[in-house]
Design a protein around this motif. Sequence first.
Motif, PDB file in Angstrom:
ATOM      1  N   THR A  63      53.971  23.512  67.779  1.00 13.08           N
ATOM      2  CA  THR A  63      52.883  24.471  67.969  1.00 13.08           C
ATOM      3  C   THR A  63      52.729  24.918  69.416  1.00 13.08           C
ATOM      4  OG1 THR A  63      51.301  22.633  68.224  1.00 13.08           O
ATOM      5  CG2 THR A  63      51.593  23.540  66.008  1.00 13.08           C
ATOM      6  N   GLN A  75      49.414  27.196  63.465  1.00  9.06           N
ATOM      7  CA  GLN A  75      49.739  27.050  64.880  1.00  9.06           C
ATOM      8  C   GLN A  75      48.481  26.890  65.728  1.00  9.06           C
ATOM      9  OE1 GLN A  75      52.760  26.576  65.515  1.00  9.06           O
ATOM     10  NE2 GLN A  75      54.184  28.192  64.947  1.00  9.06           N
ATOM     11  N   HIS A 100      47.173  23.604  67.700  1.00  7.18           N
ATOM     12  CA  HIS A 100      47.934  23.086  68.842  1.00  7.18           C
ATOM     13  C   HIS A 100      47.061  22.247  69.765  1.00  7.18           C
ATOM     14  CE1 HIS A 100      50.776  22.810  72.107  1.00  7.18           C
ATOM     15  NE2 HIS A 100      49.961  23.454  72.924  1.00  7.18           N
TER      16      HIS A 100
END
Length: 277
Positions: free
Chosen positions: A116, A155, A158
């Motif tokens: 990520t 993502q 992260h």
Amino acid sequence: MATGTEPSPTDHRPPSGVRGPERAAIAAPHLRTDRWWLAPAATAAGLLLFVVYSTWRAFANAHYYAAPYVSPFYSPCLAENCRTMRAGPNWEVFGGWWGLSPAVLILVFPLGFRLTCYYYRKAYYRGFWASPPACAVAEPHRRYTGETRFPLILQNIHRYFFYAAILVAGVLTYDTVLTFRDEHYAWGHMGLGTLVFLLNVALIWAYTISCHSCRHIVGGQLKHFSRHPVRYRAWRFVGRLNAHHMLLAWASLVSVALADFYVYLVASGVFDDPRFF
């Protein structure tokens, strides 16, 4: 006049991105004359090589500990089927029911952090998906949705993997301290493996704190730097590291594989760890 950018008669969806009606209709796929494909090809090859190596080592479940060295792929060891490491990171969180390699339990965190990561997203998007393959080169996909749909919308977690990466880096630091012992666990010794581990943990920390999420956590929400001089200096320091985030990403990827491979060589009896004192 046909330009090669019009949708097919059977496709009623309007094209988007560089092939949309609001963009210039250029028949050529791109106007670059250099070898632009070398960078994404090299990136894909490097990442693929690491994936193959790390997958082999993660599922091997062997040759990951040679006192006082423990592979970073297996630390901390969270299962009962781990090798006993004196004063090492043996945390038997999972019971005896776990039959797979213990590396699978811990690698998900550094792997999630790197998958990520903003730089690695760019790297494997370009290298494997050609999205886009390079600057000023249109991607071959008809539509572009970015990271707004599953699974790429994940993502956005992260920053949470960043917290886990800090913990993992802390454990690897502890492992590095333990390398100042000999094979009988006596302190005050240093081998070639100690230097390998020192290099690896330094690069791991540099890559971790150069992360964009770290930079935001340190000073991204401040409205007045003058009121927070300590955080401002920390933000500037992280910012200078962030400028080298790509280099640190690759260097730490190589160093963690090197540290694991060194432990593998020593544990499998290929050679004995050279001692300096």
